[in-house]
Design a protein around this motif. Structure first.
Motif, mmCIF file in Angstrom:
data_model
loop_
_atom_site.group_PDB
_atom_site.id
_atom_site.type_symbol
_atom_site.label_atom_id
_atom_site.label_comp_id
_atom_site.label_asym_id
_atom_site.label_seq_id
_atom_site.Cartn_x
_atom_site.Cartn_y
_atom_site.Cartn_z
ATOM 1 N N PHE A 141 30.372 45.416 36.376
ATOM 2 C CA PHE A 141 31.545 44.578 36.657
ATOM 3 C C PHE A 141 31.697 43.545 35.537
ATOM 4 O O PHE A 141 30.707 43.194 34.873
ATOM 5 N N GLY A 142 32.928 43.059 35.371
ATOM 6 C CA GLY A 142 33.192 42.043 34.349
ATOM 7 C C GLY A 142 33.868 40.840 34.984
ATOM 8 O O GLY A 142 34.640 40.991 35.938
ATOM 9 N N PHE A 143 33.591 39.668 34.438
ATOM 10 C CA PHE A 143 34.115 38.433 35.048
ATOM 11 C C PHE A 143 34.859 37.546 34.051
ATOM 12 O O PHE A 143 34.816 36.314 34.139
ATOM 13 N N PHE A 144 35.522 38.169 33.089
ATOM 14 C CA PHE A 144 36.416 37.442 32.187
ATOM 15 C C PHE A 144 37.516 36.792 33.053
ATOM 16 O O PHE A 144 37.783 37.275 34.158
ATOM 17 N N PRO A 145 38.155 35.695 32.562
ATOM 18 C CA PRO A 145 39.099 34.977 33.449
ATOM 19 C C PRO A 145 40.302 35.776 33.975
ATOM 20 O O PRO A 145 40.991 35.314 34.889
ATOM 21 N N ASN A 146 40.563 36.960 33.432
ATOM 22 C CA ASN A 146 41.672 37.755 34.021
ATOM 23 C C ASN A 146 41.184 38.659 35.160
ATOM 24 O O ASN A 146 41.991 39.336 35.802
ATOM 25 N N LYS A 147 39.889 38.647 35.433
ATOM 26 C CA LYS A 147 39.334 39.549 36.444
ATOM 27 C C LYS A 147 39.463 38.960 37.852
ATOM 28 O O LYS A 147 39.825 37.804 38.023
ATOM 29 N N GLN A 148 39.125 39.782 38.853
ATOM 30 C CA GLN A 148 39.271 39.365 40.258
ATOM 31 C C GLN A 148 38.519 38.059 40.521
ATOM 32 O O GLN A 148 39.041 37.156 41.163
ATOM 33 N N ILE A 149 37.250 38.011 40.110
ATOM 34 C CA ILE A 149 36.549 36.720 40.118
ATOM 35 C C ILE A 149 36.104 36.448 38.678
ATOM 36 O O ILE A 149 35.951 37.380 37.894
ATOM 37 N N THR A 150 35.914 35.182 38.370
ATOM 38 C CA THR A 150 35.527 34.875 36.990
ATOM 39 C C THR A 150 34.300 33.976 36.929
ATOM 40 O O THR A 150 34.039 33.189 37.852
ATOM 41 N N THR A 151 33.575 34.148 35.810
ATOM 42 C CA THR A 151 32.493 33.217 35.488
ATOM 43 C C THR A 151 32.743 32.662 34.083
ATOM 44 O O THR A 151 31.813 32.209 33.417
ATOM 45 N N GLY A 152 33.972 32.737 33.608
ATOM 46 C CA GLY A 152 34.292 32.450 32.203
ATOM 47 C C GLY A 152 34.044 33.744 31.450
ATOM 48 O O GLY A 152 34.882 34.634 31.405
ATOM 49 N N GLU A 153 32.879 33.864 30.859
ATOM 50 C CA GLU A 153 32.374 35.155 30.393
ATOM 51 C C GLU A 153 31.260 35.551 31.357
ATOM 52 O O GLU A 153 30.539 34.684 31.847
ATOM 53 N N GLU A 196 23.436 29.279 34.213
ATOM 54 C CA GLU A 196 23.540 28.779 35.594
ATOM 55 C C GLU A 196 24.937 28.247 35.951
ATOM 56 O O GLU A 196 25.365 28.360 37.097
ATOM 57 N N MET A 197 25.658 27.683 34.982
ATOM 58 C CA MET A 197 27.013 27.193 35.281
ATOM 59 C C MET A 197 27.904 28.375 35.653
ATOM 60 O O MET A 197 28.651 28.339 36.634
ATOM 61 N N SER A 198 27.805 29.440 34.838
ATOM 62 C CA SER A 198 28.621 30.634 35.083
ATOM 63 C C SER A 198 28.230 31.281 36.413
ATOM 64 O O SER A 198 29.099 31.694 37.194
#
Ligand SMILES: Cc1ncc(COP(=O)(O)O)c(C=O)c1O
Length: 370
Positions: free
Chosen positions: A175-187, A230-232
């Motif tokens: 899964f990927g969490f770039f800001p355009n994804k369903q959920i995000t962690t930034g990167e 940890e922030m992400s």
């Protein structure tokens, strides 16, 4: 009005979760990553979840963990974001592309067997734009030829195939969490698997190839620094607390778009198979006969973000040079890729923004007609 292509949906709780990490000062290798991984594991039903610092690094580790190497071939789709094939090139593996299904835009599983030879070592399907691949059909082929499946679900967290969340049925999925994804962690990214050995290997490889005992300065293989901070991880874990709400909001925006543009003759709406309950990643329409570049120019002049998702991977310059791929190799992929258009899309898009995009799209389609 200005409407970007996407926005991250961040709640006050999400922001608080990140600030708490900063206040505590424990910024890496901490409890938030463990929490986030547990949430993804519980949600997907996969016994192991391994967080990484991007979807691309998750894919790269999956390729390594499957033992894929120079000289091997993997069957995949060219109609995707480039990372889904680049992860193979990182290990000297050749991506062998099959054309896509003209409705779902996912790889056409009927074409896979023809491409299998002694060098074929895996199948890499992509749940493109959140639409799940027909996994039962892919698993039949995988069993028949003993090929592992690396599922690129970077755009499909929460999508359901025949009622089940995607990812778990594959040997390994990402899964990927770039800001355009369903959920995000930034990167950020995540690997899921039911295979204990793959999980152990991925954990070691993301942390410099540390040995089984996790000794800080002892490494038994070449590894990477692909750890999720940890922030992400705190942001991801906080977003997972309201994953259902996030997916519902995105579905509601997609349905509004659908209703408002259903009567436009010039376009084809996103298609969904009966077996699919899609988690919406992006809202991509297909233009029947209008000139996409003119429509895009008009939208951009109207301060509306849009993008030509996706340019075929096999026609990227370095793929052509390295593998000799050329125009005409994948006719459906090439045809569809000239006509697709991603419109602004995120879960808290309001009605004014949707209406403005629809109004300008209609005007743009008129301007862009032949
Ligand atoms: C299908 C697909 N695979 C892989 C990736 C790579 O993810 P990331 O940008 O997190 O490295 C993306 C995301 O952008 C994607 O859409």
């Amino acid at each position: 009005m200005e409407v970007p292509l996407f926005k991250a949906d961040l709640s006050p709780e999400d922001k608080k979760a990140v600030l708490e990490v900063l206040d505590r000062g424990y910024l890496s290798n901490g409890p938030k990553l463990i929490d986030f991984e547990k949430k993804i594991s519980d949600y997907t039903g996969a016994p192991y979840a391994i967080g990484t610092n991007s979807g691309t690094s998750a894919l790269h580790l999956a390729v390594k963990a499957l033992g894929l190497k120079e000289g091997d071939e993997v069957i995949t789709s060219s109609f995707s974001f480039i990372a889904s094939s680049n992860c193979l090139l990182m290990e000297g593996v050749k991506p062998v592309f099959v054309d896509i299904d003209e409705k779902t835009y996912n790889l056409n599983h009927n074409l896979i067997e023809k491409k299998i030879n002694s060098k074929t070592k895996a199948i890499l399907p992509i749940d493109l734009l959140g639409h799940p691949v027909d996994m039962d059909e892919i698993l039949k082929i995988s069993k028949k030829y003993c090929l592992p499946v690396l599922e690129d679900s970077c755009e499909a967290l929460g999508s359901k195939y025949k009622g089940e969340i995607v990812g778990k049925k594959s040997t390994v999925a990402t899964f990927g969490f770039f800001p355009n994804k369903q959920i995000t962690t930034g990167e950020g990214g995540m690997i899921i698997t039911s295979d204990n050995n793959i999980a152990k290997l991925c954990k070691s490889l993301r942390a410099h190839g540390r040995n089984d005992l996790d000794d800080w300065l002892y490494h038994d293989k070449l590894g990477y620094n692909y750890k999720l901070d940890e922030m992400s991880a705190a942001l991801g874990a906080s977003q997972m607390n309201r994953i259902e709400e996030i997916l519902e909001n995105r579905k509601s925006v997609a349905n509004k778009y659908m209703k408002k543009i259903a009567n436009l003759e010039e376009i084809i709406l996103p298609y969904e198979e009966d077996y699919s309950d899609r988690s919406w990643f992006a809202f991509v329409i297909t233009l029947k006969k209008n000139k996409r570049s003119e429509v895009m120019d008009y939208l951009k002049k109207s301060k509306i973000g849009c993008r030509d998702y996706f340019a075929p991977i096999h026609l990227q310059s370095f793929y052509k040079e390295k593998f000799g791929y050329k125009e005409g190799d994948l006719p459906i992929t090439e045809e569809i890729s000239k006509k697709t258009l991603a419109l602004p899309f995120w879960g808290s898009m309001n009605d004014n923004e949707i209406d403005y995009v629809v109004k300008k799209l209609k005007e743009g389609l008129k301007n862009g007609s032949f």
